[in-house]
Design a protein around this motif. Structure first.
Motif, mmCIF file in Angstrom:
data_model
loop_
_atom_site.group_PDB
_atom_site.id
_atom_site.type_symbol
_atom_site.label_atom_id
_atom_site.label_comp_id
_atom_site.label_asym_id
_atom_site.label_seq_id
_atom_site.Cartn_x
_atom_site.Cartn_y
_atom_site.Cartn_z
ATOM 1 N N ARG A 1 9.190 9.123 10.225
ATOM 2 C CA ARG A 1 8.622 9.878 11.338
ATOM 3 C C ARG A 1 9.062 11.338 11.293
ATOM 4 O O ARG A 1 10.103 11.670 10.759
ATOM 5 C CB ARG A 1 9.066 9.271 12.674
ATOM 6 C CG ARG A 1 8.421 7.942 12.984
ATOM 7 C CD ARG A 1 8.967 7.357 14.264
ATOM 8 N NE ARG A 1 10.348 6.929 14.137
ATOM 9 C CZ ARG A 1 10.743 5.732 13.721
ATOM 10 N NH1 ARG A 1 9.865 4.839 13.400
ATOM 11 N NH2 ARG A 1 12.011 5.432 13.636
ATOM 12 N N VAL A 2 8.233 12.152 11.901
ATOM 13 C CA VAL A 2 8.560 13.561 12.129
ATOM 14 C C VAL A 2 8.644 13.732 13.639
ATOM 15 O O VAL A 2 7.732 13.327 14.365
ATOM 16 C CB VAL A 2 7.468 14.492 11.552
ATOM 17 C CG1 VAL A 2 7.778 15.941 11.902
ATOM 18 C CG2 VAL A 2 7.351 14.316 10.051
ATOM 19 N N TYR A 3 9.741 14.307 14.112
ATOM 20 C CA TYR A 3 9.912 14.566 15.538
ATOM 21 C C TYR A 3 9.779 16.064 15.757
ATOM 22 O O TYR A 3 10.473 16.848 15.106
ATOM 23 C CB TYR A 3 11.282 14.098 16.018
ATOM 24 C CG TYR A 3 11.475 12.606 15.893
ATOM 25 C CD1 TYR A 3 11.174 11.772 16.957
ATOM 26 C CD2 TYR A 3 11.956 12.049 14.717
ATOM 27 C CE1 TYR A 3 11.349 10.399 16.852
ATOM 28 C CE2 TYR A 3 12.139 10.683 14.611
ATOM 29 C CZ TYR A 3 11.838 9.860 15.671
ATOM 30 O OH TYR A 3 12.005 8.508 15.574
ATOM 31 N N LEU A 4 8.876 16.444 16.629
ATOM 32 C CA LEU A 4 8.637 17.843 16.946
ATOM 33 C C LEU A 4 9.172 18.114 18.342
ATOM 34 O O LEU A 4 8.686 17.539 19.314
ATOM 35 C CB LEU A 4 7.145 18.154 16.890
ATOM 36 C CG LEU A 4 6.683 19.481 17.490
ATOM 37 C CD1 LEU A 4 7.277 20.652 16.728
ATOM 38 C CD2 LEU A 4 5.174 19.557 17.488
ATOM 39 N N TYR A 5 10.183 18.943 18.422
ATOM 40 C CA TYR A 5 10.709 19.390 19.705
ATOM 41 C C TYR A 5 10.119 20.766 19.964
ATOM 42 O O TYR A 5 9.994 21.576 19.048
ATOM 43 C CB TYR A 5 12.238 19.484 19.669
ATOM 44 C CG TYR A 5 12.897 18.154 19.500
ATOM 45 C CD1 TYR A 5 13.303 17.419 20.603
ATOM 46 C CD2 TYR A 5 13.110 17.618 18.235
ATOM 47 C CE1 TYR A 5 13.913 16.187 20.450
ATOM 48 C CE2 TYR A 5 13.711 16.388 18.073
ATOM 49 C CZ TYR A 5 14.114 15.678 19.183
ATOM 50 O OH TYR A 5 14.703 14.457 19.034
ATOM 51 N N SER A 6 9.757 21.043 21.189
ATOM 52 C CA SER A 6 9.103 22.306 21.480
ATOM 53 C C SER A 6 9.530 22.820 22.837
ATOM 54 O O SER A 6 9.673 22.043 23.785
ATOM 55 C CB SER A 6 7.594 22.099 21.475
ATOM 56 O OG SER A 6 6.936 23.220 21.987
ATOM 57 N N GLY A 7 9.721 24.138 22.914
ATOM 58 C CA GLY A 7 9.889 24.748 24.211
ATOM 59 C C GLY A 7 8.569 24.621 24.935
ATOM 60 O O GLY A 7 7.516 24.552 24.314
ATOM 61 N N PHE A 8 8.593 24.516 26.246
ATOM 62 C CA PHE A 8 7.327 24.407 26.960
ATOM 63 C C PHE A 8 7.486 24.855 28.395
ATOM 64 O O PHE A 8 8.580 24.961 28.918
ATOM 65 C CB PHE A 8 6.781 22.983 26.924
ATOM 66 C CG PHE A 8 7.482 22.028 27.850
ATOM 67 C CD1 PHE A 8 6.975 21.764 29.108
ATOM 68 C CD2 PHE A 8 8.655 21.414 27.462
ATOM 69 C CE1 PHE A 8 7.613 20.888 29.959
ATOM 70 C CE2 PHE A 8 9.301 20.533 28.317
ATOM 71 C CZ PHE A 8 8.785 20.269 29.566
#
Length: 184
Positions: free
Chosen positions: A153-160
Motif C-alpha cells: 500500500r501507499v499511504y498519502l498524508y496531506s495537509g487540508f
C-alpha cells in the motif's frame, strides 16, 4: 574529514524550501519546492533535486530539473505553482513524486525509473470509482503531501482545510488527512 559542510549547504542562489531528504542507494537526495530569486510568489520554478554521497555530505551535486510545471495536463501554460512535493520508491521499484498545483486541492503524481528523473506525469489521486480526490462536492482542500509505502500500500498524508478557507488561514490550521491507496 575532507572538508567542512556548512549551512546553507546548497549554493546561495538556490532556493529549495520545504526540503525533504531521502536516501536511495548510496546517495541522499533533497526534494522540495523551488522558489525563484526575487520571485513574486513561492514555488515558481520547476522541480529540481540535489544529491550527495551518504558518507560525504559536503559534496552536493545538482541533478537538474526532474519535473517541469507544464508537464501536468492541468498546467500546460506553466502558470500554476507546484507546492512542496514528496517522493517514494514504490514496491515496483519505480519512484513516485506527489505534488499539488497552486491552490487546486488536487494531488498529482509523476513517475520515474530513477530518483533523479526525468519524471513523467502519471495521474491524479483518485477514489476507487475513478473520480479525482479534491474535485468532488465536500472534498477537503489538500496540499503538501507526505508519503509512506509498505509492501502493498501507499499511504498519502496531506495537509487540508475546508475549501472556503483562505490560503493564509489554511497554512495555520495544522490538520492532516490520510488516504490509503492500493497498488494494482
Amino acid at each position: 574529514m575532507k572538508k567542512q559542510a556548512f549551512n546553507p549547504y546548497l549554493p546561495s542562489d538556490e532556493y529549495i524550501p520545504d526540503g525533504e531528504p531521502y536516501v536511495f542507494g548510496d546517495r541522499v537526495y533533497v526534494y522540495g519546492s523551488h522558489d525563484q530569486f526575487n520571485g513574486k510568489a513561492f514555488c515558481e520554478n520547476d522541480y529540481v533535486t540535489w544529491s550527495a554521497p551518504i558518507d560525504d555530505l559536503a559534496s552536493w551535486r545538482y541533478e537538474g530539473i526532474i519535473y517541469k510545471k507544464n508537464q501536468d495536463p492541468h498546467n500546460k501554460t506553466g502558470k500554476k505553482n507546484m507546492f512542496a512535493p514528496d517522493i517514494a520508491k514504490g514496491p515496483d521499484g519505480q519512484y513516485y513524486l506527489y505534488y499539488t498545483l497552486g491552490f487546486s486541492g488536487v494531488m498529482s503524481v509523476a513517475k520515474s525509473e530513477t530518483p533523479t528523473g526525468p519524471f513523467e506525469f502519471y495521474g491524479h489521486v483518485k477514489y476507487p470509482d475513478g473520480n479525482i480526490v479534491g474535485k468532488q462536492t465536500g472534498d477537503v482542500f489538500q496540499f503538501d503531501p507526505g508519503i509512506f509505502v509498505d509492501d502493498e500500500r501507499v499511504y498519502l498524508y496531506s495537509g487540508f482545510a475546508p475549501k472556503k478557507t483562505s490560503p493564509l488561514r489554511l497554512l495555520s490550521k495544522g490538520r492532516r488527512m490520510l488516504v490509503r491507496m492500493f497498488l494494482s
